[in-house]
Design a protein around this motif. Structure first.
Motif, PDB file in Angstrom:
ATOM      1  N   PRO A   1       0.805  -1.225   0.000  1.00 40.71           N
ATOM      2  CA  PRO A   1       0.000   0.000   0.000  1.00 40.71           C
ATOM      3  C   PRO A   1       0.837   1.273   0.000  1.00 40.71           C
ATOM      4  CG  PRO A   1      -0.129  -1.092   2.129  1.00 40.71           C
ATOM      5  CD  PRO A   1       0.609  -2.019   1.216  1.00 40.71           C
ATOM      6  N   ASP A   2       2.042   1.231   0.565  1.00 35.95           N
ATOM      7  CA  ASP A   2       2.876   2.437   0.605  1.00 35.95           C
ATOM      8  C   ASP A   2       3.301   2.866  -0.791  1.00 35.95           C
ATOM      9  OD1 ASP A   2       2.686   2.443   3.352  1.00 35.95           O
ATOM     10  OD2 ASP A   2       4.582   1.383   3.645  1.00 35.95           O
ATOM     11  N   VAL A   3       3.706   1.909  -1.609  1.00 41.72           N
ATOM     12  CA  VAL A   3       4.109   2.213  -2.979  1.00 41.72           C
ATOM     13  C   VAL A   3       2.886   2.617  -3.799  1.00 41.72           C
ATOM     14  CG1 VAL A   3       5.116   1.271  -5.095  1.00 41.72           C
ATOM     15  CG2 VAL A   3       6.115   0.689  -2.883  1.00 41.72           C
ATOM     16  N   TRP A   4       1.790   1.884  -3.628  1.00 37.15           N
ATOM     17  CA  TRP A   4       0.586   2.141  -4.418  1.00 37.15           C
ATOM     18  C   TRP A   4       0.049   3.545  -4.177  1.00 37.15           C
ATOM     19  CZ3 TRP A   4      -1.292   0.349  -8.643  1.00 37.15           C
ATOM     20  CH2 TRP A   4      -2.592   0.677  -9.021  1.00 37.15           C
ATOM     21  N   LYS A   5       0.052   4.006  -2.938  1.00 38.41           N
ATOM     22  CA  LYS A   5      -0.507   5.342  -2.662  1.00 38.41           C
ATOM     23  C   LYS A   5       0.364   6.457  -3.233  1.00 38.41           C
ATOM     24  CE  LYS A   5       1.411   6.096   1.916  1.00 38.41           C
ATOM     25  NZ  LYS A   5       1.126   6.251   3.311  1.00 38.41           N
ATOM     26  N   ASN A   6       1.617   6.158  -3.570  1.00 35.73           N
ATOM     27  CA  ASN A   6       2.494   7.159  -4.178  1.00 35.73           C
ATOM     28  C   ASN A   6       2.320   7.259  -5.686  1.00 35.73           C
ATOM     29  OD1 ASN A   6       3.681   7.975  -1.774  1.00 35.73           O
ATOM     30  ND2 ASN A   6       5.197   6.350  -1.855  1.00 35.73           N
ATOM     31  N   ILE A   7       1.527   6.376  -6.266  1.00 34.67           N
ATOM     32  CA  ILE A   7       1.268   6.413  -7.703  1.00 34.67           C
ATOM     33  C   ILE A   7       0.076   7.332  -7.942  1.00 34.67           C
ATOM     34  CG2 ILE A   7       0.601   5.058  -9.721  1.00 34.67           C
ATOM     35  CD1 ILE A   7       2.000   2.658  -8.421  1.00 34.67           C
ATOM     36  N   ASP A   8       0.313   8.417  -8.668  1.00 44.11           N
ATOM     37  CA  ASP A   8      -0.732   9.413  -8.900  1.00 44.11           C
ATOM     38  C   ASP A   8      -1.846   8.885  -9.797  1.00 44.11           C
ATOM     39  OD1 ASP A   8       0.543  11.328  -7.341  1.00 44.11           O
ATOM     40  OD2 ASP A   8       1.719  12.059  -9.036  1.00 44.11           O
ATOM     41  N   ASP A   9      -1.465   8.315 -10.928  1.00 42.78           N
ATOM     42  CA  ASP A   9      -2.446   7.833 -11.898  1.00 42.78           C
ATOM     43  C   ASP A   9      -2.006   6.458 -12.378  1.00 42.78           C
ATOM     44  OD1 ASP A   9      -4.471   7.563 -13.720  1.00 42.78           O
ATOM     45  OD2 ASP A   9      -3.617   8.957 -15.173  1.00 42.78           O
ATOM     46  N   CYS A  10      -2.796   5.438 -12.059  1.00 41.71           N
ATOM     47  CA  CYS A  10      -2.395   4.064 -12.365  1.00 41.71           C
ATOM     48  C   CYS A  10      -2.677   3.671 -13.809  1.00 41.71           C
ATOM     49  CB  CYS A  10      -3.074   3.088 -11.418  1.00 41.71           C
ATOM     50  SG  CYS A  10      -4.856   2.962 -11.643  1.00 41.71           S
ATOM     51  N   LYS A  11      -3.284   4.550 -14.592  1.00 43.98           N
ATOM     52  CA  LYS A  11      -3.645   4.176 -15.964  1.00 43.98           C
ATOM     53  C   LYS A  11      -2.433   3.857 -16.838  1.00 43.98           C
ATOM     54  CE  LYS A  11      -8.150   6.186 -16.134  1.00 43.98           C
ATOM     55  NZ  LYS A  11      -9.203   6.561 -16.989  1.00 43.98           N
ATOM     56  N   TYR A  12      -1.259   4.326 -16.455  1.00 44.02           N
ATOM     57  CA  TYR A  12      -0.085   4.024 -17.270  1.00 44.02           C
ATOM     58  C   TYR A  12       0.309   2.543 -17.185  1.00 44.02           C
ATOM     59  CZ  TYR A  12       3.170   3.888 -13.305  1.00 44.02           C
ATOM     60  OH  TYR A  12       3.830   3.549 -12.155  1.00 44.02           O
ATOM     61  N   ILE A  13      -0.194   1.825 -16.183  1.00 46.50           N
ATOM     62  CA  ILE A  13       0.119   0.390 -16.107  1.00 46.50           C
ATOM     63  C   ILE A  13      -0.941  -0.470 -16.809  1.00 46.50           C
ATOM     64  CG2 ILE A  13       1.433   0.672 -13.978  1.00 46.50           C
ATOM     65  CD1 ILE A  13      -0.871  -0.786 -12.537  1.00 46.50           C
TER      66      ILE A  13
ATOM     67  N   ARG B   1       3.823 -11.643 -17.009  1.00 45.22           N
ATOM     68  CA  ARG B   1       3.445 -12.168 -15.695  1.00 45.22           C
ATOM     69  C   ARG B   1       3.148 -11.011 -14.739  1.00 45.22           C
ATOM     70  NH1 ARG B   1       7.791 -14.855 -13.099  1.00 45.22           N
ATOM     71  NH2 ARG B   1       9.015 -13.217 -14.047  1.00 45.22           N
ATOM     72  N   THR B   2       2.361 -11.295 -13.728  1.00 44.20           N
ATOM     73  CA  THR B   2       2.060 -10.289 -12.714  1.00 44.20           C
ATOM     74  C   THR B   2       3.344  -9.809 -12.058  1.00 44.20           C
ATOM     75  OG1 THR B   2      -0.041 -11.393 -12.297  1.00 44.20           O
ATOM     76  CG2 THR B   2       0.672  -9.807 -10.660  1.00 44.20           C
ATOM     77  N   GLN B   3       4.265 -10.723 -11.825  1.00 39.52           N
ATOM     78  CA  GLN B   3       5.530 -10.362 -11.186  1.00 39.52           C
ATOM     79  C   GLN B   3       6.322  -9.367 -12.031  1.00 39.52           C
ATOM     80  OE1 GLN B   3       6.296 -11.255  -8.040  1.00 39.52           O
ATOM     81  NE2 GLN B   3       7.937  -9.762  -8.245  1.00 39.52           N
ATOM     82  N   ASP B   4       6.192  -9.440 -13.357  1.00 37.38           N
ATOM     83  CA  ASP B   4       6.861  -8.476 -14.234  1.00 37.38           C
ATOM     84  C   ASP B   4       6.331  -7.063 -13.995  1.00 37.38           C
ATOM     85  OD1 ASP B   4       8.388 -10.516 -15.462  1.00 37.38           O
ATOM     86  OD2 ASP B   4       6.764 -10.919 -16.881  1.00 37.38           O
ATOM     87  N   VAL B   5       5.035  -6.945 -13.796  1.00 37.33           N
ATOM     88  CA  VAL B   5       4.415  -5.642 -13.508  1.00 37.33           C
ATOM     89  C   VAL B   5       4.911  -5.133 -12.163  1.00 37.33           C
ATOM     90  CG1 VAL B   5       2.251  -4.395 -13.192  1.00 37.33           C
ATOM     91  CG2 VAL B   5       2.373  -6.236 -14.871  1.00 37.33           C
ATOM     92  N   VAL B   6       4.914  -6.015 -11.172  1.00 40.31           N
ATOM     93  CA  VAL B   6       5.375  -5.648  -9.830  1.00 40.31           C
ATOM     94  C   VAL B   6       6.825  -5.174  -9.895  1.00 40.31           C
ATOM     95  CG1 VAL B   6       5.904  -6.553  -7.524  1.00 40.31           C
ATOM     96  CG2 VAL B   6       3.753  -7.173  -8.650  1.00 40.31           C
ATOM     97  N   ASN B   7       7.677  -5.935 -10.590  1.00 38.92           N
ATOM     98  CA  ASN B   7       9.092  -5.557 -10.702  1.00 38.92           C
ATOM     99  C   ASN B   7       9.246  -4.198 -11.376  1.00 38.92           C
ATOM    100  OD1 ASN B   7       9.795  -7.958  -9.497  1.00 38.92           O
ATOM    101  ND2 ASN B   7      10.315  -8.978 -11.415  1.00 38.92           N
ATOM    102  N   SER B   8       8.460  -3.950 -12.398  1.00 42.11           N
ATOM    103  CA  SER B   8       8.519  -2.671 -13.105  1.00 42.11           C
ATOM    104  C   SER B   8       8.127  -1.515 -12.184  1.00 42.11           C
ATOM    105  CB  SER B   8       7.608  -2.721 -14.323  1.00 42.11           C
ATOM    106  OG  SER B   8       7.585  -1.486 -14.971  1.00 42.11           O
ATOM    107  N   LEU B   9       7.070  -1.701 -11.416  1.00 34.67           N
ATOM    108  CA  LEU B   9       6.623  -0.645 -10.500  1.00 34.67           C
ATOM    109  C   LEU B   9       7.630  -0.411  -9.391  1.00 34.67           C
ATOM    110  CD1 LEU B   9       2.836  -1.518 -10.229  1.00 34.67           C
ATOM    111  CD2 LEU B   9       3.846   0.458 -11.374  1.00 34.67           C
ATOM    112  N   LEU B  10       8.178  -1.485  -8.854  1.00 34.43           N
ATOM    113  CA  LEU B  10       9.163  -1.331  -7.769  1.00 34.43           C
ATOM    114  C   LEU B  10      10.454  -0.718  -8.293  1.00 34.43           C
ATOM    115  CD1 LEU B  10       8.597  -4.595  -5.736  1.00 34.43           C
ATOM    116  CD2 LEU B  10       7.797  -2.291  -5.205  1.00 34.43           C
ATOM    117  N   LYS B  11      10.835  -1.034  -9.506  1.00 33.17           N
ATOM    118  CA  LYS B  11      12.026  -0.425 -10.113  1.00 33.17           C
ATOM    119  C   LYS B  11      11.812   1.066 -10.291  1.00 33.17           C
ATOM    120  CE  LYS B  11      15.012  -0.535 -14.149  1.00 33.17           C
ATOM    121  NZ  LYS B  11      14.978   0.878 -14.426  1.00 33.17           N
TER     122      LYS B  11
END
Length: 72
Positions: free
Chosen positions: A33-45, A58-68
């Motif tokens: 939730p800490d990372v997610w609340k810092n994302i202003d607009d999630c439409k780019y994902i 894979r879902t993990q690829d999306v997670v890795n991209s967001l965390l990177k």
């Protein structure tokens, strides 16, 4: 109404089908939730979520991209 992510028909008032919603929930759970609340607009994902729904990512690829993105 069509899904905002994959374009399939949906009756969900949020505009996202159940499959894409499950993928989004998993991504949110995995990044936290800490990372997610810092994302202003999630439409780019949305394109990445669509690729997960199609099976080319894979879902993990999306997670890795967001965390990177958080560490850049």
């Amino acid at each position: 109404m069509n899904c905002d992510i994959c374009g399939k028909s949906t009756t969900n008032k949020k505009g996202i089908c159940d499959n894409c919603n499950r993928i989004m929930e998993k991504v949110i759970r995995d990044i936290g939730p800490d990372v997610w609340k810092n994302i202003d607009d999630c439409k780019y994902i949305y394109p990445m979520i669509k690729r997960v729904a199609e099976g080319s990512l894979r879902t993990q690829d999306v997670v890795n991209s967001l965390l990177k993105g958080e560490t850049d």
